[in-house]
Structure formats: C-alpha cells, structure tokens
Design an enzyme around this catalytic site. Structure first.
Site, short mmCIF file in Angstrom:
data_model
loop_
_atom_site.label_atom_id
_atom_site.label_comp_id
_atom_site.label_asym_id
_atom_site.label_seq_id
_atom_site.Cartn_x
_atom_site.Cartn_y
_atom_site.Cartn_z
CE LYS A 41 8.67 -2.73 -3.05
NZ LYS A 41 8.24 -1.56 -3.85
CB ILE A 100 -0.95 0.02 1.21
CG1 ILE A 100 -0.17 -0.08 2.52
CG2 ILE A 100 -1.98 -1.09 1.10
CD1 ILE A 100 -1.03 0.04 3.76
N GLY A 152 8.78 3.41 -0.71
CA GLY A 152 9.73 4.48 -0.47
C GLY A 152 11.08 4.13 -1.05
CG ASP A 205 8.53 14.19 4.88
OD1 ASP A 205 8.51 14.97 3.90
OD2 ASP A 205 8.61 12.96 4.76
#
Length: 648
Positions: free
Chosen positions: A349, A342, A345, A459
């Site tokens: 994952k 889902i 990166g 972020d």
C-alpha cells in the site's frame, strides 16, 4: 536531457548538393563529322572529292578573277609565253596557299570555337603548306608536258593533308579540354571551400547559441531547485552587488530531510558572456580535405542537425536527493505520522505520512516481504529501487530514501497532491485535444530520458500518472521498469496496454513504451482504451488483430500519430526507428509544442487541481485503512528474506 528538433514523421532532412554544370567549349563542333576538301571555301560533309577537276577549276577561277589577267593579250612569241607562264605560276601558288588555308577544316574549327576566349586572330603563317611545284623553266615546245607535272603534286596534296589533319586537329582540342577541366576543378574547389567556410561559421554560431542556452537553463534550473528547497547551492560571485539570505526549507517534499540552502539573488543579466561579434570574427580553419562527395556532405549535415536538436535540452542531473538508509529503521519510522492510505496494490500500500519534526508530507510505499517473494517480484522491486535512486527528471516522481525492517520494505517518495490522471479522466469522461497533447508531450520527454538510460518503463497507464500542484505530470510506480540493452522476455504490464510482441513472447524492448503511449493518447481523447473486453484473452486477440475504431470528431493529426504508434511491427513503429523519440516529437500533432519551454516547466498545466493545503488528499480515492508499521517481532526473530534484499 537533450532535445532534438528533426523532422521524421515529417521525415525531412535538409541537405546541400553541389551542382557544377560543365561549360562545354566544344558545343559548336559536331561529334562525328568528316571534313573533305571541296571546290568552295571551307570543308563540306561530302564523302568524295575530285582533285583534278577542282584544281583546274580553282586555277581557272583564280586566273579569271585576277584583275591583271582579264584583258591579257594573246601569246605572240616563245619569250612572251615563258614570261606569262612564270607570272601565272607565281600567282597561282600565292592564291593556292591562301585558299587552302581558308578551306582547311582546322582553320574553321579554331576560328569558330576559340572566339569565346577573346578577339582571336589566326596567324597568317598557320596553313597546310603544300610542296612547292617545279619552277624550272622549260622550252616553249613542252608546254603540254609541264601541265601534268603541275597537276601531279596537286593530286598528292589532299592525301598528305588528310594524314596531317587528324594529328593537328587533336592537339588543340586536347589542350582546350585540359584547360577546361582545370578551370572546372578550380571552380569546384572554390565552391566547396566557400561552403565549408559557411558551414563552419554556422557551427560556431550554433555553438555560441547553445552555450548561451545552457547557461540560461542552468540558471533557471538552479532557481527552480532553490524554490523547491532541495539542494544546498552556494551563492555565486557576480560583477554586481548581490544579497544572500539563508532560509530553512518548508517544502512539503523535502523539509523532513532537514536540509538548508542559500538563495542567491542573481539575474541572468548579471552573468557575463563573451561578445558574439568577437567570437564570429575569429578566423576559421579549413578542413584538411576540402573536397568531399555530396553523399558525405549530406550525412554530415544530417548528423549535425540531429546533434543540434538533441543538445537543445540539457541532460537531467543524477538523483542527488536520495539519502542512504538509516542505521535504525524503527527509529526512522517513528519520525512519521500516518495520515491515510492513498493507493493500494497486490503486495503493498501507499500511505500519506507527515514528518513530526517539521510537518512536511511524503508518500510512503510499504511492501510485505513475504508477498513480494511469493509473487516472484523480488527482481522487479530491487530494480525499482535501483533505477529511481539513480535518476532525476522533472516529470518523474522523486525517491528520497529506501530502507527495510524485519518484515517490510519502505520507499519514501515526494507527495504529489493532485491525484491520479485516472481519477480526473473518469470525472471528465475524456480530455480535450490540448490537454491530452500537453500530458502526452511531457510523457514523451520522460520516455526519451528513460530510453537514453536503457530503461524500459513497461507500465504506462493513467493510474501511474500523477498531477502536481502546477498541473504537470509525474510518472510513478517503477515496479516493472527494467534496464534492457537489447530485449527481454518477461510477461508483465496491464492487458489493455500490452504490445503485440509481449503477448507473442517474441522478446521486447523500448518499443513497447511507444505502443503504450498510443493506447494512452487514444484513451485520453476517447475516454476508453482502443482494445477493451471483460475477458483478458479477448483483449489479447483484439490487440493482435489490430483493428482500431476511432469515434466521430477525433482529431485528424492525433489519429495519424496513434496509428503510427500502434504499428504491430515494432521495426516500423514510430519512436522505435533510427531517430527514436525525435520522430515522435516532430509529428505534426506536436507542432505547437515548445519542448525546451515544456521541459523547464515555465507554464502551468491545462488543469490545476484543487489543493486546500500541502497535506490535502481529497484528490485520491478512499481505501481501507491499515496500519503502516507492524509491531516489532521478538528478539529471536530471524529475517528469512534478508539475503534477497541485501542491496535494498
């Protein structure tokens, strides 16, 4: 978490200033006036005086005004002459004392200024008594010599009176000034004491209200935890009869942890509270130093308002859901079934997994140790685990467990099935003003909580915001989060969301999160970020230039908030000032937000995602599949990165 309701963007602080107008009982007295004796009644403002003529005129006027002397017969003999002179002399002395008393400036000062104290009467003995003239009888042959003797003391009288006048005039004025000063001080003390009593009564009432709010919030928080099935809370003892039922949790976020809890059927009305009228009737203790300056009172009132606003929202509890690492990671991984990827990166994952024992769903973040080390992200990853394992907030994703095997790192999160804000924003092109405001308000509460823990997120972007089944925000991916006391110099983040101080390597702190919030609000309302380009360096140049173009129809209040958040000077940026997040919360764009109600999640969000079942992943994008767990290495394999993740 605590709420604070100032008004900084509004910038308004109520203060109490004591105004004590001084009552001037000397208002009728000229400041600099020289009184001299004149021929009339009372003092004049003339500078010179002729004593001989005035004295003779006074004597003549007194003699002429006397009823006994109007028709006096002429002198016929020496005896009659002496008798007449003796009578006239006594009459003149009597009228002289009366006239001089009335002509005295001190008489008029007291008569005009002391009337404010009541029916004041000047005593008849209050006069400037001149020396008595020589009353020795002289032969009739020397009447012309006696007249100069009578004039000589009258000439000396004004000089003596002028010397005595300032001393006698100053004494009653000084006494009046002292009395007035004492009265003014007493009035000031009484007013200050009354204000202090009122402030203390208000503080007591506010404390009572805060205690009641905290009790209600604790009850609601416990009910929320019961509904989620996370904590094991014993049933509370109450005055009324309650029923207790023990159930096994089926929450998709926590049932894999095999926790049980007891639901206690209590209501807020069952909780006993001390009556407010009894508490308000308690005597209040006055301050030991009741006289304070207006500046000090203003500072105290500002501090009290800030504390009241910050105490409205209770601080979140520590993350009690986080479990210690399992003894055997391989055995723990066998308990989960991989569903699909889902998220992805650079060095890992995110997988949707299901617990095979109870069927609950989780999100598992898997990171390759070798990639983490190569990209120099060891510190960031350890920081993410350390931060998420120690905090809990309604708008931050919950971390349940962290462990590792020989080659990978695993972070077990709650599964938020609503998907990313980024996905929904791209589908709808842009959000409405109310939707963007709702999401931004929940992010403000989360940032406020993190900053109080000295945590900088760094972020913030739509890709790291999830929506749960009730439409609320969940912030995820704390890979760049860091505990910062002052400033840090690491260059990290998403280019479109970087603050100018990060690009310029000047050192940055909590203010970068408020800059990113301004970018996020703009993107949610416009559908694109304010600084965008295909080239990364071109994005940096636009950020440093600071030119923002708002589309037509942009909300005026939202535009003002964005401009204040996107201030290049971090010392003037909204949210980074003295009052911190309180300035952002008090901005007029958030004027219709009930922060306490929002924190307690009493209302659903503006958008409820479509979720068919607990494990529905239709709100996430599709990614290439990859096995979550690799085959175990040989028994002789030695982990070369074990020392880097010993605290993971």
């Amino acid at each position: 978490m605590s709420n604070s309701n100032n008004n900084s963007s509004s910038g308004n602080h109520n203060s109490t200033t004591i105004n004590n107008p001084k009552v001037n009982v000397y208002s009728n007295i000229p400041n600099s006036t020289t009184y001299t004796y004149g021929s009339g009644g009372g003092g004049t403002l003339s500078g010179n005086n002729t004593n001989n003529n005035n004295t003779n005129n006074n004597n003549n006027n007194n003699n002429n005004s006397s009823g006994d002397n109007k028709n006096h017969s002429p002198v016929t003999s020496a005896t009659d002459r002496l008798t007449k002179m003796d009578i006239e002399e006594k009459w003149d002395n009597k009228n002289y004392e009366k006239d001089e008393r009335e002509k005295s400036p001190l008489f008029h000062i007291l008569a005009s200024n002391l009337n404010s104290f009541g029916n004041f009467k000047v005593p008849s003995t209050f006069s400037l008594t001149p020396p008595e003239p020589n009353k020795q009888q002289q032969p009739q042959q020397q009447p012309q010599q006696q007249q100069p003797q009578q004039q000589q003391p009258q000439q000396q009288q004004p000089q003596q009176q002028q010397q005595q006048q300032p001393q006698q005039q100053q004494q009653p004025q000084q006494q009046l000034q002292q009395n007035n000063q004492q009265q003014q001080q007493q009035l000031q003390q009484q007013q200050l004491q009354q204000q202090l009593q009122q402030q203390q009564q208000q503080q007591q009432q506010q404390q009572q209200q805060q205690q009641q709010k905290q009790q209600k919030q604790q009850q609601q928080q416990q009910q929320h935890l019961h509904q989620d099935g996370i904590v094991n809370t014993p049933s509370t003892t109450q005055t009324s009869t309650t029923t207790t039922t023990t159930t096994t949790t089926t929450n998709p976020h926590t049932s894999g942890l095999s926790l049980q809890h007891a639901h206690s059927s209590y209501t807020p009305s069952n909780v006993l509270h001390s009556p407010t009228h009894f508490q308000s009737s308690l005597p209040t203790r006055l301050d030991t130093n009741p006289i304070t300056t207006p500046i000090r009172q203003q500072q105290q009132s500002q501090q009290q308002l800030q504390q009241q606003q910050l105490q409205q929202i209770p601080p979140p509890t520590v993350n009690s859901f986080f479990l210690p690492p399992p003894v055997n990671a391989r055995e723990r991984l066998k308990e989960f079934k991989q569903i699909r990827v889902i998220g992805t990166g650079t060095f890992g994952k995110v997988y949707l997994i299901q617990n095979t024992k109870d069927g609950c769903y989780y999100a598992m973040k898997c990171l390759n140790k070798a990639y983490v080390v190569q990209l120099k992200q060891v510190e960031h990853l350890n920081s993410e685990k350390s931060i998420l394992s120690s905090i809990h907030h309604p708008f931050i994703v919950n971390l349940y467990q962290a462990f590792q095997d020989e080659k990978k790192l695993y972070l077990l999160f709650e599964y938020v099935a609503g998907g990313e804000v980024f996905t929904h924003l791209r589908k709808s092109m842009k959000f409405s003003n109310s939707t963007a405001k709702f999401y931004a308000a929940e992010i403000v509460l989360a940032l406020e909580f993190l900053h109080k823990q000295n945590i900088v997120y760094r972020d913030l972007k739509p890709e790291n915001l999830l929506i749960d089944n009730q439409g609320h925000i969940k912030i995820t991916d704390f890979g760049f989060a860091k505990r910062v006391e002052d400033r840090t110099f690491t260059l990290c983040g998403t280019p479109e969301y970087l603050a100018p101080e990060i690009i310029q390597s000047k050192g940055h702190g909590k203010a970068v999160d408020w800059w990113a919030l301004g970018i996020l609000i703009f993107e949610m309302l416009a559908g694109y970020p304010p600084f965008y380009d295909d080239d990364t360096f071109a994005i940096y140049n636009k950020i440093l230039a600071g030119r923002i173009t708002f589309p037509l129809g942009f909300d005026v209040d939202a535009k003002d908030l964005i401009k204040r958040l996107l201030t290049a000077d971090r010392t003037r940026r909204l949210g980074a000032l003295k009052d911190g997040a309180l300035d952002v919360k008090n901005h007029r764009w958030f004027s219709d937000i009930n922060w306490e109600r929002l924190y307690q999640r009493r209302d659903n969000g503006p958008f409820i995602p479509k979720i068919q079942h607990q494990g529905d992943s239709s709100n996430f994008e599709m990614y290439d599949e990859e096995e979550m767990v690799e085959e175990p290495p040989s028994s002789n394999y030695v982990d070369p990165y074990a020392h880097l993740f010993k605290d993971f």
